[in-house]
Design a protein around this motif. Sequence first.
Motif, PDB file in Angstrom:
ATOM      1  N   ALA A  46     -67.835  15.704  77.301  1.00 15.16           N
ATOM      2  CA  ALA A  46     -67.406  16.998  76.943  1.00 15.16           C
ATOM      3  C   ALA A  46     -66.461  17.066  75.241  1.00 15.16           C
ATOM      4  O   ALA A  46     -67.578  17.990  74.274  1.00 15.16           O
ATOM      5  N   VAL A  47     -66.466  15.582  74.756  1.00 11.00           N
ATOM      6  CA  VAL A  47     -66.074  15.316  73.455  1.00 11.00           C
ATOM      7  C   VAL A  47     -67.525  15.609  72.485  1.00 11.00           C
ATOM      8  O   VAL A  47     -67.351  16.183  71.477  1.00 11.00           O
ATOM      9  N   TYR A  48     -68.589  14.435  73.347  1.00 12.11           N
ATOM     10  CA  TYR A  48     -70.133  13.845  72.578  1.00 12.11           C
ATOM     11  C   TYR A  48     -70.116  16.183  72.570  1.00 12.11           C
ATOM     12  O   TYR A  48     -70.348  16.056  71.250  1.00 12.11           O
ATOM     13  N   LEU A  49     -70.517  16.181  73.262  1.00 11.95           N
ATOM     14  CA  LEU A  49     -70.896  17.574  73.554  1.00 11.95           C
ATOM     15  C   LEU A  49     -70.620  18.676  72.651  1.00 11.95           C
ATOM     16  O   LEU A  49     -71.124  19.946  71.538  1.00 11.95           O
ATOM     17  N   ALA A  50     -69.052  18.526  72.390  1.00 14.20           N
ATOM     18  CA  ALA A  50     -68.841  19.773  71.696  1.00 14.20           C
ATOM     19  C   ALA A  50     -69.172  19.389  69.804  1.00 14.20           C
ATOM     20  O   ALA A  50     -68.717  20.321  68.806  1.00 14.20           O
ATOM     21  N   THR A  51     -69.041  17.975  69.596  1.00 17.76           N
ATOM     22  CA  THR A  51     -68.502  17.791  68.093  1.00 17.76           C
ATOM     23  C   THR A  51     -70.967  17.765  68.459  1.00 17.76           C
ATOM     24  O   THR A  51     -70.742  17.896  66.507  1.00 17.76           O
ATOM     25  N   ARG A  52     -71.337  17.621  68.349  1.00 17.33           N
ATOM     26  CA  ARG A  52     -73.069  17.361  68.068  1.00 17.33           C
ATOM     27  C   ARG A  52     -73.773  18.779  68.729  1.00 17.33           C
ATOM     28  O   ARG A  52     -74.884  18.673  67.895  1.00 17.33           O
ATOM     29  N   GLY A  53     -73.414  18.870  69.391  1.00 15.34           N
ATOM     30  CA  GLY A  53     -73.903  19.987  70.349  1.00 15.34           C
ATOM     31  C   GLY A  53     -74.808  19.774  71.200  1.00 15.34           C
ATOM     32  O   GLY A  53     -74.758  18.576  71.692  1.00 15.34           O
ATOM     33  N   VAL A  54     -75.128  20.647  72.542  1.00 14.30           N
ATOM     34  CA  VAL A  54     -76.888  19.624  73.327  1.00 14.30           C
ATOM     35  C   VAL A  54     -77.586  20.547  73.153  1.00 14.30           C
ATOM     36  O   VAL A  54     -77.645  21.429  72.106  1.00 14.30           O
ATOM     37  N   PRO A  55     -78.864  19.128  72.913  1.00 15.36           N
ATOM     38  CA  PRO A  55     -79.306  18.398  72.539  1.00 15.36           C
ATOM     39  C   PRO A  55     -81.012  19.283  73.277  1.00 15.36           C
ATOM     40  O   PRO A  55     -79.788  20.223  74.231  1.00 15.36           O
ATOM     41  N   ASP A  56     -82.434  20.322  72.812  1.00 17.18           N
ATOM     42  CA  ASP A  56     -83.276  21.269  73.961  1.00 17.18           C
ATOM     43  C   ASP A  56     -83.444  20.050  75.328  1.00 17.18           C
ATOM     44  O   ASP A  56     -83.848  18.966  74.050  1.00 17.18           O
ATOM     45  N   LEU A  57     -83.292  20.405  76.141  1.00 18.29           N
ATOM     46  CA  LEU A  57     -83.294  19.696  77.098  1.00 18.29           C
ATOM     47  C   LEU A  57     -84.798  20.861  78.263  1.00 18.29           C
ATOM     48  O   LEU A  57     -84.524  22.297  78.058  1.00 18.29           O
ATOM     49  N   GLU A  58     -85.617  19.285  78.834  1.00 16.98           N
ATOM     50  CA  GLU A  58     -86.710  20.451  78.686  1.00 16.98           C
ATOM     51  C   GLU A  58     -85.705  20.782  80.787  1.00 16.98           C
ATOM     52  O   GLU A  58     -84.998  19.829  81.208  1.00 16.98           O
ATOM     53  N   PRO A  59     -86.318  21.510  81.728  1.00 14.59           N
ATOM     54  CA  PRO A  59     -85.645  21.847  83.315  1.00 14.59           C
ATOM     55  C   PRO A  59     -85.823  20.671  83.676  1.00 14.59           C
ATOM     56  O   PRO A  59     -84.968  20.739  85.040  1.00 14.59           O
ATOM     57  N   VAL A  60     -86.888  20.042  83.586  1.00 19.81           N
ATOM     58  CA  VAL A  60     -87.291  18.885  84.684  1.00 19.81           C
ATOM     59  C   VAL A  60     -86.277  18.346  84.236  1.00 19.81           C
ATOM     60  O   VAL A  60     -85.607  17.210  85.488  1.00 19.81           O
ATOM     61  N   PHE A  61     -85.556  18.068  83.241  1.00 22.89           N
ATOM     62  CA  PHE A  61     -83.823  16.898  83.174  1.00 22.89           C
ATOM     63  C   PHE A  61     -82.965  17.553  83.962  1.00 22.89           C
ATOM     64  O   PHE A  61     -82.336  15.941  84.305  1.00 22.89           O
ATOM     65  N   ALA A  64     -83.724  15.879  87.331  1.00 23.41           N
ATOM     66  CA  ALA A  64     -83.889  14.918  87.431  1.00 23.41           C
ATOM     67  C   ALA A  64     -81.873  14.234  86.750  1.00 23.41           C
ATOM     68  O   ALA A  64     -81.341  13.215  88.346  1.00 23.41           O
ATOM     69  N   LEU A  65     -80.952  15.059  86.889  1.00 25.81           N
ATOM     70  CA  LEU A  65     -79.734  14.827  86.511  1.00 25.81           C
ATOM     71  C   LEU A  65     -78.571  14.958  87.429  1.00 25.81           C
ATOM     72  O   LEU A  65     -78.831  14.383  88.387  1.00 25.81           O
ATOM     73  N   LEU A  66     -79.401  15.623  88.740  1.00 26.59           N
ATOM     74  CA  LEU A  66     -79.435  16.336  89.716  1.00 26.59           C
ATOM     75  C   LEU A  66     -79.235  15.036  90.589  1.00 26.59           C
ATOM     76  O   LEU A  66     -78.836  14.854  91.720  1.00 26.59           O
ATOM     77  N   GLY A  67     -80.666  14.546  91.097  1.00 33.62           N
ATOM     78  CA  GLY A  67     -80.944  13.804  91.575  1.00 33.62           C
ATOM     79  C   GLY A  67     -80.335  12.386  91.319  1.00 33.62           C
ATOM     80  O   GLY A  67     -79.654  11.733  92.477  1.00 33.62           O
ATOM     81  N   THR A  68     -79.708  12.207  90.329  1.00 36.69           N
ATOM     82  CA  THR A  68     -79.115  11.119  90.181  1.00 36.69           C
ATOM     83  C   THR A  68     -77.945  11.235  90.040  1.00 36.69           C
ATOM     84  O   THR A  68     -77.390  10.171  90.887  1.00 36.69           O
ATOM     85  N   CYS A  69     -77.008  11.803  89.752  1.00 35.09           N
ATOM     86  CA  CYS A  69     -76.150  12.061  90.933  1.00 35.09           C
ATOM     87  C   CYS A  69     -75.510  12.254  91.290  1.00 35.09           C
ATOM     88  O   CYS A  69     -74.583  11.750  92.366  1.00 35.09           O
TER      89      CYS A  69
END
Length: 97
Positions: A46-61, A64-69
Amino acid sequence: MTWPLLAVGAALFYGLQGAWTKRLTRRVPPIVAAWAIFAFAFPALAVYLATRGVPDLEPVFWLALLGTCSIGLLSFYLYASAIERGDVGLTVPLLAL
């Protein structure tokens, strides 16, 4: 030249993870221990995303994140259950295979 230090550090922290999980599962069920391990990383992310912002991600990400988690949470639940039921000195080396 730093790889021996990293290898020793990884082995040390893997061993400490087993001991910490054994101690944690004495007080809480393994599923709570698994969630605790995953939730521990969220503040840093959360700290990283607050300082750097959320990058542009494709829907397949997100798929993949849901499956990995999901797989990671299930595997750590099984890991915590094995450590809860067995001796750390016997369980962790067996799981390391």
